[in-house]
Design an enzyme around this catalytic site. Structure first.
Site, PDB file in Angstrom:
ATOM      1  N   LYS A 115      19.671  42.017  42.486  1.00 51.93           N
ATOM      2  CA  LYS A 115      19.773  42.310  41.039  1.00 51.93           C
ATOM      3  C   LYS A 115      18.405  42.210  40.371  1.00 51.93           C
ATOM      4  O   LYS A 115      18.121  42.958  39.438  1.00 51.93           O
ATOM      5  CB  LYS A 115      20.773  41.369  40.370  1.00 51.93           C
ATOM      6  CG  LYS A 115      22.185  41.521  40.928  1.00 51.93           C
ATOM      7  CD  LYS A 115      23.200  41.977  39.907  1.00 51.93           C
ATOM      8  CE  LYS A 115      24.341  42.650  40.647  1.00 51.93           C
ATOM      9  NZ  LYS A 115      25.592  42.738  39.996  1.00 51.93           N
ATOM     10  N   LYS A 197      27.122  49.404  49.326  1.00 52.79           N
ATOM     11  CA  LYS A 197      28.494  49.101  48.918  1.00 52.79           C
ATOM     12  C   LYS A 197      28.877  49.890  47.674  1.00 52.79           C
ATOM     13  O   LYS A 197      28.019  50.230  46.858  1.00 52.79           O
ATOM     14  CB  LYS A 197      28.676  47.588  48.711  1.00 52.79           C
ATOM     15  CG  LYS A 197      28.254  47.051  47.387  1.00 52.79           C
ATOM     16  CD  LYS A 197      28.840  45.653  47.121  1.00 52.79           C
ATOM     17  CE  LYS A 197      28.556  45.297  45.673  1.00 52.79           C
ATOM     18  NZ  LYS A 197      29.192  44.166  45.111  1.00 52.79           N
ATOM     19  N   LYS A 200      30.397  49.042  40.817  1.00 54.39           N
ATOM     20  CA  LYS A 200      30.748  49.568  39.508  1.00 54.39           C
ATOM     21  C   LYS A 200      29.515  49.979  38.712  1.00 54.39           C
ATOM     22  O   LYS A 200      29.606  50.746  37.783  1.00 54.39           O
ATOM     23  CB  LYS A 200      31.619  48.634  38.680  1.00 54.39           C
ATOM     24  CG  LYS A 200      31.523  47.163  38.806  1.00 54.39           C
ATOM     25  CD  LYS A 200      32.497  46.562  37.768  1.00 54.39           C
ATOM     26  CE  LYS A 200      33.148  45.283  38.219  1.00 54.39           C
ATOM     27  NZ  LYS A 200      32.305  44.110  38.197  1.00 54.39           N
TER      28      LYS A 200
HETATM   29  P1  ATP Z   1      28.367  45.167  40.507  1.00 51.75           P
HETATM   30  O1  ATP Z   1      28.472  46.321  41.399  1.00 51.75           O
HETATM   31  O2  ATP Z   1      28.216  45.530  39.077  1.00 51.75           O
HETATM   32  O3  ATP Z   1      27.423  44.120  40.966  1.00 51.75           O
HETATM   33  P2  ATP Z   1      30.822  44.437  41.673  1.00 51.75           P
HETATM   34  O4  ATP Z   1      31.500  45.759  41.750  1.00 51.75           O
HETATM   35  O5  ATP Z   1      30.259  43.834  42.894  1.00 51.75           O
HETATM   36  O6  ATP Z   1      29.767  44.458  40.520  1.00 51.75           O
HETATM   37  P3  ATP Z   1      32.039  41.927  40.952  1.00 51.75           P
HETATM   38  O7  ATP Z   1      32.688  41.537  39.678  1.00 51.75           O
HETATM   39  O8  ATP Z   1      30.701  41.368  41.213  1.00 51.75           O
HETATM   40  O9  ATP Z   1      31.922  43.483  41.038  1.00 51.75           O
HETATM   41  O10 ATP Z   1      33.016  41.603  42.160  1.00 51.75           O
HETATM   42  C1  ATP Z   1      34.387  41.362  42.029  1.00 51.75           C
HETATM   43  C2  ATP Z   1      35.029  41.204  43.396  1.00 51.75           C
HETATM   44  O11 ATP Z   1      35.085  42.456  44.066  1.00 51.75           O
HETATM   45  C3  ATP Z   1      34.294  40.266  44.352  1.00 51.75           C
HETATM   46  O12 ATP Z   1      35.247  39.508  45.069  1.00 51.75           O
HETATM   47  C4  ATP Z   1      33.556  41.190  45.269  1.00 51.75           C
HETATM   48  O13 ATP Z   1      33.340  40.601  46.522  1.00 51.75           O
HETATM   49  C5  ATP Z   1      34.514  42.348  45.362  1.00 51.75           C
HETATM   50  N1  ATP Z   1      33.831  43.599  45.653  1.00 51.75           N
HETATM   51  C6  ATP Z   1      32.927  44.231  44.871  1.00 51.75           C
HETATM   52  N2  ATP Z   1      32.517  45.383  45.427  1.00 51.75           N
HETATM   53  C7  ATP Z   1      33.174  45.485  46.604  1.00 51.75           C
HETATM   54  C8  ATP Z   1      33.180  46.461  47.654  1.00 51.75           C
HETATM   55  N3  ATP Z   1      32.446  47.555  47.583  1.00 51.75           N
HETATM   56  N4  ATP Z   1      33.991  46.252  48.699  1.00 51.75           N
HETATM   57  C9  ATP Z   1      34.761  45.150  48.778  1.00 51.75           C
HETATM   58  N5  ATP Z   1      34.797  44.202  47.838  1.00 51.75           N
HETATM   59  C10 ATP Z   1      34.024  44.347  46.765  1.00 51.75           C
END
Ligand code: ATP
Ligand code: LTN
Length: 334
Positions: A115, A197, A200
């Site tokens: 980040k 990965k 969002k």
């Molecule tokens: P950002 O992409 O903005 O960093 P994020 O999509 O990772 O955010 P978080 O709120 O940080 O979202 O994560 C929420 C949950 O979703 C966590 O348990 C994280 O491990 C899971 N998660 C996020 N992205 C993935 C993914 N691509 N595959 C599986 N699990 C995910």
């Protein structure tokens, strides 16, 4: 333990719209956890502030996240679903724990490094101490199990280290939590760059399936998904695109990877992509319908938020007072 049940704790940041990655990696696992746990789920709005938010949009996103938890099947009358910022003990314990966390440990966190590289203009102290707040979230509720995607494993490890360090000095204050990482869907990759990965915060909307995307959009995005050379539908390290689609299909339908390979043996990428799109759209349809109903029912959502905020504050307060006492902070005169 709460009423003889083990405690499960998790949450997501209230930033942006949830993706299929969040759903398959976390939310779906939460819904399918066995009944044996007492569950708490936070809308992690304090964590979201590590990135700059537009206030009105942020408020909407947090509410939308709350409704999505419920729409996905978490019953707010049975599970404690609450806003992190409504329970001040999170911020308080976070400070106390930061005095038991080393700079070197935080510097090793890959999420911080990622980040910080991505937001070089705003490397704030909150981004750095993010894992301490997360440790406070988990430890406040004496959590036994924390279901998360694999990217959060390192944060669970530091939480355990902080808790063990504290317990070694002050006795058994905190339960040491375990991460729970689901088999399928632990890491859903981007549809456009399958080495990264699904996230969002991705700028390319075609790379990401959002939980509120309509059927046509979902199918279009899967049709455009980057796949590898060759034409065989098989799970292999050198075929990250198709392997990701297999993972998604397998996670949505509940079939194993081999079953998926067998089902599509001899079929082309086009046909497979369409099947994945349709399966995902069908999985999300009831959730989307329920979400719309919930967002229209202000009274219900407000009522459960209030009830659960109070419940969470009660449990959290107990742990916080215990910690303050152990540390030798002077008790309030009542
Ligand atoms: P950002 O992409 O903005 O960093 P994020 O999509 O990772 O955010 P978080 O709120 O940080 O979202 O994560 C929420 C949950 O979703 C966590 O348990 C994280 O491990 C899971 N998660 C996020 N992205 C993935 C993914 N691509 N595959 C599986 N699990 C995910
Ligand atoms: N960092 C987590 C969100 C989060 C969390 C938690 C998850 C904040 N506090 C406590 C589990 C338990 C993430 O998913 N990015």
């Amino acid at each position: 333990m709460l009423d003889g049940k083990k405690i499960l704790y998790s949450g997501m940041q209230a930033t942006g719209t949830l993706t299929l990655g969040n759903y398959l990696g976390a939310l779906k696992n939460w819904v399918n956890m066995p009944d044996e746990y007492e569950c708490l789920y936070g809308v992690m709005d304090l964590h979201s502030l590590t990135l700059r938010q537009v206030p009105a949009e942020f408020r909407k996103n947090a509410r939308s996240l709350y409704a999505l938890y419920v729409a996905a099947g978490l019953d707010p009358e049975k599970n404690c679903i609450y806003y992190q910022s409504h329970v001040s003990a999170h911020a308080e314990l976070s400070w106390l724990l930061s005095c038991f966390t080393y700079m070197g440990e935080l510097q090793r966190m890959t999420q911080f490094k990622d980040k910080a590289a991505k937001h070089a203009d705003n490397i704030n102290a909150g981004l750095f101490t993010y894992p301490v707040l997360m440790a406070a979230d988990i430890l406040l509720y004496q959590s036994d199990v924390v279901p998360v995607g694999v990217d959060q494993k390192q944060h669970l490890e530091i939480t355990r280290d902080i808790a063990q360090r504290f317990n070694a000095i002050y006795g058994d204050v905190f339960t040491i939590p375990e991460a729970y990482i689901g088999k399928a869907g632990a890491k859903i990759m981007s549809l456009q760059e399958p080495e990264r990965k699904m996230s969002k915060s991705d700028e390319n909307a075609n790379a990401t399936i959002y939980l509120l995307d309509d059927k046509d959009t979902i199918i279009r995005k899967f049709k455009r998904a980057v796949t590898d050379s060759g034409s065989e539908i098989c799970y292999r390290e050198d075929k990250p695109g198709i392997s990701n689609l297999i993972d998604i299909y397998s996670s949505v339908t509940g079939c194993g990877r081999e079953d998926v390979e067998r089902e599509f043996d001899g079929k082309g990428y086009g046909e497979f992509k369409l099947a994945v799109g349709e399966a995902v759209a069908a999985e999300l349809e009831p959730l989307q319908k329920r979400y719309k109903e919930l967002m229209a029912d202000k009274e219900y959502i407000d009522r459960v938020i209030k009830m659960n905020d109070e419940k969470a504050a009660y449990y959290a307060g107990k742990t916080l007072r215990k910690v303050q006492k152990k540390l030798g902070l002077t008790e309030r005169i009542r």
